[in-house]
Motif scaffolding. Structure first.
Motif, PDB file in Angstrom:
ATOM      1  N   GLU A  12       0.879  -1.174   0.000  1.00 29.74           N
ATOM      2  CA  GLU A  12       0.000   0.000   0.000  1.00 29.74           C
ATOM      3  C   GLU A  12       0.912   1.218   0.000  1.00 29.74           C
ATOM      4  N   ASN A 199       2.776  -5.403   3.249  1.00 29.01           N
ATOM      5  CA  ASN A 199       2.084  -6.546   3.844  1.00 29.01           C
ATOM      6  C   ASN A 199       2.855  -7.798   3.460  1.00 29.01           C
ATOM      7  N   GLU A 215       1.665  -6.266   8.694  1.00 24.22           N
ATOM      8  CA  GLU A 215       1.792  -5.040   7.914  1.00 24.22           C
ATOM      9  C   GLU A 215       2.909  -4.204   8.504  1.00 24.22           C
ATOM     10  N   LYS A 266      -4.033  -5.779  14.143  1.00 25.79           N
ATOM     11  CA  LYS A 266      -4.530  -5.210  12.895  1.00 25.79           C
ATOM     12  C   LYS A 266      -6.027  -4.980  12.988  1.00 25.79           C
TER      13      LYS A 266
HETATM   14 MG    MG Z   1      -3.209  -1.647   5.181  1.00 28.01          MG
END
Ligand code: MG
Ligand code: ADP
Ligand code: ZN
Length: 479
Positions: A12, A199, A215, A266
Motif C-alpha cells: 500500500e 504486507n 503489515e 490489525k
Molecule cells: Mg493496510
C-alpha cells in the motif's frame, strides 16, 4: 532458509500530491510554515464546515490511474473512515472505500531472470492526510499542528503478487518513477511524500491459501523497505518453525536495529464503520475528461526508454541513465533538438554535465550550462572546429560563465589547426628534435608513432586536428 516457504507481499503506497491547496479546502499545502497557520474551519474539523473537492486532486488521480493501466470509475464515492486520534479533529478521515476512482491496473516489473512480471494494482483512491503531533522532549505534553490535515493523498493498493523483497522494490521504484514523471508527487521518501506499507506473509510451497500477513509501517527508504521485508520473512519462518502462528498485526520497522516490532493488532475494515460522506456528492468523471487527461499525459519513462533505443539508436544503458529522471531527459531532449547527433549529446549529458552537477551538488534544472549552450558546443565538435578534448576545456569555462562556446573558443584561441602548413611546420620541428625515435620507427618499431602524435599535439597545445596530424606524420616519418 526461506526455501521451504514462499513469500507473499502486497504493498500500500501513499502518494502525497503536489497540489497548491488542500483536498477539501483552499488552504495552502506549503511545507514548513508556522504550526496551524494554514488552516480553516474545514481542515480544523469545525462543526458545520463543508468540504469541497479540489478538482486538481481528481485530475492527478486520473493521471496516475491511466499511467498504471487502471480503469477510471465514471462515478466514485467519498467515505468516512471513523477512528479517534488527536491529529484527526473530525473523528474521521475522508477516504474512498467501496467505489474508488481507479481499479484493476497493473505494472510490469523486470525480474532477476531478465523477464517481466505483471503486478496487479487493486485500486487507487483519494484521501486526506491527518495532522501532525509534536511531542515535547521532556514528556510534559503534546501539541498538534493541523497544517498537514487535509493534504491530498492517493493510496495505491497492489495485489499480493510480489514474491520477494526484490520484486517489491522493483514495483515501488517503477511506481515512484511514474508519479514523479507525471509531476503529481515530488517522490521524496525521506520527507514522507511517498510512503509504503508492506504486507508480508509466508506459506509452504504449493499451498493455495495465503498465510497470515503482518503489515510493516513507517519505512522511509527503498533500502529499509527491503531490509524490513527480509527481516520480517525470517521472523515469520522462525515463528512457524517453532510451532507458533503468525498473528495479523501492524509492525514498526526500526532502522537502527533492522528489526520489526509489534505496534498494534490489525484493525479490520468493519472497525472503521465506513459510510458514504453525506457532505460530498459522488464524483462523476466524464469520458471527455478522461480523454483530455490522456492526451495531456507526458511520455512515460518506459515509452521514453524504448524510443531512445529504437529511434535514437542509444544503448540500453544510455536510455536507462537518461530516462531515470524526467528533468535529465528533458535537458537531453532540449539539447538534441538543436543538435542532431544523439550519441554525442548523450555522452556529454551523461559525462561532463552529470559530473559537474555531482561535483557542485546541483540539480539538472539548475544546470549552469543550458541545453542551448551545450548544443552550441557540440556543433563545434561536429564541424571539427575543436577536438573533443579541447571541448572539455571550453565546457569548464562555460560552467563558470554565461558565454557561448563560440565566444570562448574565439577568446582563448582554441580553434583547431587544420591548416596543413602549420601542422607540417610543427612536425618538422619534432622530427628534427627526435631523430633517435625516427630511426626506431623506420626500423620497424611502430609503437613510436604514438609518441610522435603526442608530441605534435602537445606542441600545438591540443589544437592540431588529430586526423591531419596522423596523415602528415605518416608521410613525413616514412621520409
Ligand atoms: Mg493496510
Ligand atoms: P488494509 O487497508 O486493511 O491493510 P487492504 O485490503 O486495503 O487492507 O490492503 C491489503 C494489502 O495487503 C494489499 O496490498 C494486499 O495485496 C495485501 N495482502 C492481502 N493479503 C495478504 C497476504 N496474505 N500476504 C501478503 N499481502 C497481503
Ligand atoms: Zn483548510
Amino acid at each position: 532458509m526461506s526455501s521451504r516457504y514462499e513469500v507473499v507481499i502486497g504493498l500500500e503506497v501513499h502518494v502525497q500530491l503536489l497540489t497548491q491547496t488542500k483536498i477539501f479546502c483552499g488552504c495552502s499545502t506549503r511545507f514548513g510554515s508556522n504550526p496551524n497557520s494554514q488552516t480553516c474551519p474545514v481542515c480544523l474539523g469545525l462543526p458545520g464546515a463543508l468540504p469541497v473537492l479540489n478538482r486538481q486532486v481528481a485530475e492527478y488521480a486520473i493521471m496516475t490511474g491511466l499511467a498504471t493501466n487502471c480503469g477510471i470509475a465514471p462515478r466514485s464515492i467519498f467515505a468516512r473512515k471513523n477512528y479517534f486520534y488527536p491529529d484527526l479533529p473530525k473523528g474521521y478521515q475522508i477516504s474512498q472505500f467501496e467505489l474508488p476512482i481507479c481499479e484493476h491496473g497493473w505494472l510490469d516489473i523486470a525480474t532477476e531472470e531478465g523477464g517481466e512480471k505483471r503486478i496487479g494494482i487493486t485500486r487507487i483512491h483519494m484521501e486526506e492526510d491527518a495532522g501532525k503531533l509534536l511531542h515535547s522532549d521532556d514528556g510534559s505534553g503534546s501539541q498538534v499542528d493541523l497544517n498537514r490535515a487535509c493534504t491530498p493523498l492517493l493510496e495505491v493498493v497492489s495485489e499480493p503478487d510480489m514474491r520477494s523483497a526484490d520484486e517489491a522494490i522493483a514495483y515501488l521504484k517503477k511506481l515512484h518513477e511514474i508519479v514523479k514523471y507525471l509531476g503529481v508527487c515530488d517522490g521524496n521518501l525521506e520527507e514522507g511524500s511517498f510512503r509504503c506499507d508492506a504486507n508480508v506473509s509466508i506459506r509452504p510451497w504449493g499451498q493455495k491459501e495465503f498465510g497470515t500477513r503482518a503489515e510493516l509501517k513507517n519505512i522511509n527508504s527503498f533500502r529499509f523497505i527491503k531490509q524490513a521485508i527480509e527481516y520480517e520473512v525470517e521472523r515469520q519462518i522462525e515463528v512457524i518453525e517453532d510451532g507458533g502462528r503468525v498473528v495479523q498485526e501492524t509492525r514498526l520497522f526500526n532502522a537502527d536495529t533492522g528489526m520489526t516490532r509489534s505496534m498494534r493488532g490489525k484493525e479490520e475494515a468493519h472497525d472503521y464503520r465506513y459510510f458514504p460522506d453525506p457532505d460530498l456528492v459522488p464524483l462523476v468523471v466524464s469520458n471527455d475528461w478522461i480523454e483530455t487527461v490522456k492526451q495531456d499525459l507526458p511520455e512515460l519513462p518506459e515509452a521514453k526508454r524504448t524510443r531512445y533505443q529504437q529511434d535514437l539508436g542509444l544503448s540500453d544503458y544510455d536510455a536507462e541513465v537518461l530516462c531515470a529522471e524526467r528533468e535529465l531527459a528533458d535537458y537531453f531532449e532540449a539539447c538534441l533538438a538543436l543538435h542532431s547527433n544523439a550519441k554525442l549529446c548523450a555522452n556529454w549529458v551523461m559525462g561532463e554535465v552529470t559530473r559537474g552537477l555531482n561535483t557542485d551538488s546541483i540539480a539538472i534544472t539548475d544546470c549552469p550550462v543550458s541545453a542551448e549552450r551545450l548544443a552550441g558546443l557540440l556543433k563545434r565538435i561536429d564541424d571539427s572546429t575543436i577536438s573533443n578534448k579541447i571541448a572539455k576545456t571550453v565546457f569548464d569555462a562555460m560552467w563558470g560563465s554565461d558565454q557561448a562556446a563560440d565566444a570562448i573558443i574565439e577568446e582563448k584561441g582554441l580553434k583547431q589547426v587544420t591548416d596543413t602548413g602549420a601542422i607540417e611546420a610543427i612536425i618538422d620541428e619534432i622530427i628534427a628534435a627526435n631523430m633517435g625515435q625516427v630511426e626506431e620507427y623506420r626500423g620497424g618499431k611502430e609503437k613510436v608513432f604514438g609518441f610522435f602524435v603526442g608530441q605534435v599535439m602537445k606542441a600545438s597545445k591540443g589544437k592540431a586536428n588529430p586526423a591531419a596530424v596522423n596523415e602528415l606524420l605518416k608521410k613525413k616519418l616514412q621520409g
